[in-house]
Design an enzyme around this catalytic site. Structure first.
Site, short mmCIF file in Angstrom:
data_model
loop_
_atom_site.label_atom_id
_atom_site.label_comp_id
_atom_site.label_asym_id
_atom_site.label_seq_id
_atom_site.Cartn_x
_atom_site.Cartn_y
_atom_site.Cartn_z
CB THR A 1 16.87 82.59 117.89
OG1 THR A 1 16.73 81.35 118.57
CG2 THR A 1 18.33 82.93 117.73
CG HIS B 1 16.85 85.96 122.61
ND1 HIS B 1 16.76 86.33 123.92
CD2 HIS B 1 16.21 84.76 122.51
CE1 HIS B 1 16.10 85.40 124.61
NE2 HIS B 1 15.74 84.44 123.76
#
Ligand code: NAD
Ligand code: ZN
Length: 347
Positions: free
Chosen positions: A46, A49
């Site tokens: 995450t 990202h």
């Protein structure tokens, strides 16, 4: 007090790829919060990202946010209404901040609360010298779990939640995707008593790492198809349970194909967009599919800590350790896609 001059934090300071080391005020705790001094943090997919500033990150993460959600540290301040924790307590914690009013929360199914907000994604995160967290979210660490393992309990929790979705005792288990979470799920499947645990990936580095972390059969499906693996292992029909940890449509197709009639799939990998699924195959095989998100609050934490105290060993999934000053190098390693977990040291 040293805290008066603020704290170091890794911030999404600009709407562009990267993270920036900045000084921020130390958060103030409310009556039900604690302040945690961060010792170690894990870097998550995450966070990559968010670093890359992809479409999802642009839609989700406010510019200026302190990032990070995988952490271990020590409680240094208690809100005035916090009575069940102590200063000096080593801890990790659940990074999903839940509401208390939804039907699911009121039924005690906190992990299904639709109002969940994530630290390091929607709310100030753990890539900082100090983190404010509701006392409710704190998970105390026993002495047997050091800060390094403490900092990867969030992704280990994803793996545990997924692997414990179905009874694995004596079962033949197929894990697709040997990223850190897939590898840890395979280790959990082995620990709880699966017979064979096969793990697939296309990346040889990841398959090699899987073999180092757990007693599993690593397979590159480009080199050997799963039917031949099944016959090599003398499986009569196929795999009983599939743990999908890659987000790849090809992997899910192969999994459905390789399962027994009535097989079960716990789906944790997140495909990048919509992907076509051969539903008739799933119907005719009477396959059960369960979507798995986050960790069960707090049952997954309980089970994970109990298993770690009882011999589950995932330490080798941590392949890199950096002081926080070298965070750019750490992110470069993670973005390379061949590492295991990368841990930052904040002390
Ligand atoms: P990762 O990207 O490090 O690992 C995914 C692995 O899948 C990679 O090693 C990749 O080479 C492999 N892969 C790609 N195509 C494949 C194929 N056809 N067959 C087999 N393997 C293939 O990710 P991670 O951090 O280990 O996380 C695993 C997945 O879980 C990701 O999709 C991530 O987005 C998702 N995730 C879900 C949750 C949740 O709560 N549901 C939480 C965290 C992560
Ligand atoms: Zn994470």
């Amino acid at each position: 007090m040293e805290r008066n001059d603020g704290m170091k934090a890794l911030v999404k300071a600009q709407a562009a790829p990267g993270l920036w080391a900045e000084r921020r005020p130390v958060p103030e705790v409310g009556p039900d919060d604690v302040l945690i001094r961060i010792n170690k943090t894990g870097i998550c997919g995450t966070d990559i990202h968010i670093w890359n500033w992809d479409d999802w990150a642009q839609r989700t993460v406010p510019v200026g946010l302190i990032t990070g959600h995988e952490f271990a540290g020590e409680i240094v301040e208690l809100g005035e209404d916090v009575t069940d924790l102590t200063i000096g307590q080593r801890c990790s914690g659940e990074g999903h901040l839940i509401g208390k009013t939804s039907r699911q929360s009121r039924a005690g199914k906190f992990h299904l609360d639709p109002e969940t907000r994530g630290i390091g994604v929607n709310e100030p995160g753990a890539f900082a010298e100090y983190l404010r967290l509701p006392a409710f979210n704190v998970v105390p660490l026993p002495d047997a779990i050091d800060d390094e393992i403490g900092s990867i309990l969030d992704p280990l929790g994803n793996a545990v939640h997924n692997a414990l979705s179905f009874d694995l005792v004596g079962e033949d288990v197929l894990v697709t995707g040997a990223g850190p979470i897939g590898i840890m799920a395979a280790a959990v499947a082995r620990h709880v008593g699966a017979r064979h645990v096969v793990i697939t990936d296309l990346n040889p580095d990841r398959l090699a790492l899987a073999g180092q972390v757990a007693d599993v059969v690593p397979v590159n499906p480009m080199e050997e198809d799963l039917a031949s693996v099944a016959s090599r292992l003398k499986l009569k029909q196929g795999f009983d349970v599939g743990l999908e940890m890659s987000g790849s449509q090809a992997a899910l197709d192969q999994m459905v194909e390789a399962l027994v009639m009535g097989g079960r799939i716990a789906l944790l990998g997140i495909p990048p967009g919509k992907s076509p699924v051969d539903w008739s195959r799933i119907v005719f095989k009477a396959v059960t599919i369960k979507g798995v998100y986050g960790r069960e609050i707090f049952e997954t934490w309980y089970k994970m800590i109990a298993m770690l105290e009882n011999g589950l060993d995932v330490r080798r999934v941590i392949t890199h350790r950096f002081p926080v000053a070298d965070f750019e190098k750490a992110f470069e390693v993670m973005r390379g896609g061949s590492s295991g977990k990368v841990v930052l040291d904040w002390r």
